[in-house]
Design a protein around this motif. Structure first.
Motif, PDB file in Angstrom:
ATOM      1  N   GLU A  64      40.120  50.405  51.354  1.00 36.37           N
ATOM      2  CA  GLU A  64      41.552  50.904  51.413  1.00 36.37           C
ATOM      3  C   GLU A  64      41.837  51.499  50.128  1.00 36.37           C
ATOM      4  N   SER A  65      42.481  52.540  49.720  1.00 39.97           N
ATOM      5  CA  SER A  65      42.993  53.372  48.728  1.00 39.97           C
ATOM      6  C   SER A  65      44.115  52.581  47.757  1.00 39.97           C
TER       7      SER A  65
ATOM      8  N   ARG B 122      42.673  47.344  41.583  1.00 40.27           N
ATOM      9  CA  ARG B 122      41.854  46.959  42.507  1.00 40.27           C
ATOM     10  C   ARG B 122      40.936  45.746  42.070  1.00 40.27           C
TER      11      ARG B 122
ATOM     12  N   TRP C 131      44.645  43.750  49.956  1.00 44.32           N
ATOM     13  CA  TRP C 131      43.994  45.071  49.562  1.00 44.32           C
ATOM     14  C   TRP C 131      42.494  45.040  49.896  1.00 44.32           C
TER      15      TRP C 131
ATOM     16  N   VAL D  51      47.956  46.819  51.672  1.00 46.49           N
ATOM     17  CA  VAL D  51      48.066  47.375  53.049  1.00 46.49           C
ATOM     18  C   VAL D  51      49.352  46.426  53.403  1.00 46.49           C
TER      19      VAL D  51
ATOM     20  N   SER E 110      39.171  39.008  53.978  1.00 47.62           N
ATOM     21  CA  SER E 110      39.867  40.168  53.301  1.00 47.62           C
ATOM     22  C   SER E 110      40.136  40.034  51.702  1.00 47.62           C
TER      23      SER E 110
END
Length: 416
Positions: A333-334, A271, A329, A337, A297
């Motif tokens: 969010e884990s 991340r 990402w 996407v 984003s």
């Protein structure tokens, strides 16, 4: 309509100038005007009722369904005009569904369409659009012919094959994958002198290795969506040649480690590799100069080497080429996407890479405008020629609206 009538007549006169017959030029202009008039249905009968003294239902039906004019000639003129107006930075390809109740229309099948989000009874049209952040225009269409309509296919349906003649489907038209239809339209547009070096598409096209290789053969750059399961090696991976044992064929260059999915590669980067990017103005009210919020984003961009048999065969055992892997990402969010693969230059800024990959929003905007306001899916004829005529004329009506909007405000971006 009265205030733009003169502009419309000049626009359609230029667009239909190649028509040999005066009646074709006249009814082309009337049909486009009918598409632009207010009203829920944009099929021939309700348009004729709204067109007053020009509302000749029989003449309009003949013009769109059986009159022998080539839609490619109109599309070429449309492309030339819109290229000058838009100054596009990408060609976008996609497809959209035309839902049908019956089975008599050309190429209707039970097939998947994103329009309904499921397998349903429909036609599927593939389209090609010129696009810039501020405007876009459809310049090409192909009606997808499923294998069940192709007499040379093992999946041929006798009932559908028998309907080909009634629907006026050319004998030479067979089943061709949607990505190949897209390449055919790109080739056609380039033959008209339309030379836009970037192609944008969603994962329905990006996952097709043959489509990407086709773009590379044409020396076209791309930024295409891909699914999370596409595999690749990290850019630092190096191929090796196993030692020859003196028996059989010499070993070929290979990568010692198995490729990973693009999702695994991004998660491995972590991340912390995601960077915030704002790429365009959206439709929600905001405090910026335009009065709209910026789209925002977080994105991870990695250099990778896409894997797969087709790519290995295309490179003939040499080192696999490097490409951009872009992943969205979002905060909270884990896992990532959405994913894109791009052949844009390695030094491109992240914000530019994101903006171009996200440019596909323009084609969704075009579909929405053409379906909701201009009757893209309202054609009630059943013929192959009629379908291609109608969608071309809807594209012309949409292009006229775009030109009017740009004339009022050249910076208007037609918010999504």
């Amino acid at each position: 309509m009265a205030e733009v009538r003169e502009d419309l007549e000049a626009f359609t006169a230029e667009l239909f100038d190649g028509f040999f017959r005066a009646d074709q030029r006249r009814w082309g202009q009337v049909y486009v005007r009918g598409l632009l008039l207010d009203g829920r249905r944009k099929s021939v009968e309700p348009m004729a009722a709204r067109l007053g003294e020009d509302g000749n239902r029989q003449a309009l039906a003949h013009f769109v369904t059986t009159s022998p004019w080539n839609p490619a000639h109109v599309q070429a003129r449309l492309a030339w005009k819109m290229q000058d107006a838009i100054r596009p930075e990408a060609l976008i390809v996609d497809d959209t569904g035309f839902l049908k109740d019956g089975d008599a229309s050309a190429c209707v099948s039970r097939q998947y369409t994103g329009t309904a989000g499921k397998v349903t009874n429909c036609q599927v049209g593939v389209s090609l659009h010129l696009a810039h952040d501020r405007a876009s225009a459809a310049i090409g269409w192909r009606l997808f012919l499923a294998a069940s309509w192709d007499p040379d296919s093992a999946q041929a349906d006798p009932a559908k094959v028998a309907r080909r003649k009634r629907c006026g489907i050319p004998a030479e038209s067979g089943h061709v994958e949607e990505w190949q239809l897209a390449l055919d339209m790109i080739d056609e547009a380039r033959s008209w002198g339309i030379d836009v070096p970037l192609v944008v598409a969603d994962a329905g096209y990006g996952d097709a290795t043959a489509f990407r290789l086709g773009l590379e053969e044409r020396k076209l750059t791309y930024a295409v969506g891909i699914s999370s399961r596409l595999t690749a090696h990290p850019a630092h991976a190096q191929p090796v040649t196993p030692p020859y044992q003196g028996i059989g064929r010499p070993p070929v260059v290979t990568y010692p480690d198995q490729p990973m999915t693009v999702k695994e590669l991004v998660i491995q980067a972590g991340r912390q590799a995601a960077r915030p990017v704002s790429w365009r103005e959206g439709s929600q009210p905001g405090k910026g100069r335009s009065g709209f919020k910026r789209m925002y984003s977080r994105f991870v961009a990695l250099r990778i080497r896409p894997a797969g048999r087709e790519i290995r065969q295309a490179t003939k055992g040499a080192e696999l080429p490097e490409r951009w892997l872009l992943a969205e990402w979002p905060t909270g969010e884990s896992e990532p996407v959405q994913f894109w693969l791009s052949s844009l230059p390695s030094g491109i800024p992240l914000a530019t890479l994101v903006r171009l990959a996200k440019l596909r929003w323009r084609i969704e905007h075009d579909y929405r405008e053409m379906k909701q306001a201009l009757g893209l899916a309202h054609f009630e004829g059943r013929t192959w020629a009629g379908w291609h005529h109608h969608v071309t004329l809807v594209s012309a009506a949409h292009a006229f609206c775009t030109l009017q909007r740009l004339a009022r405000d050249p910076k208007d971006t037609a918010q999504d």
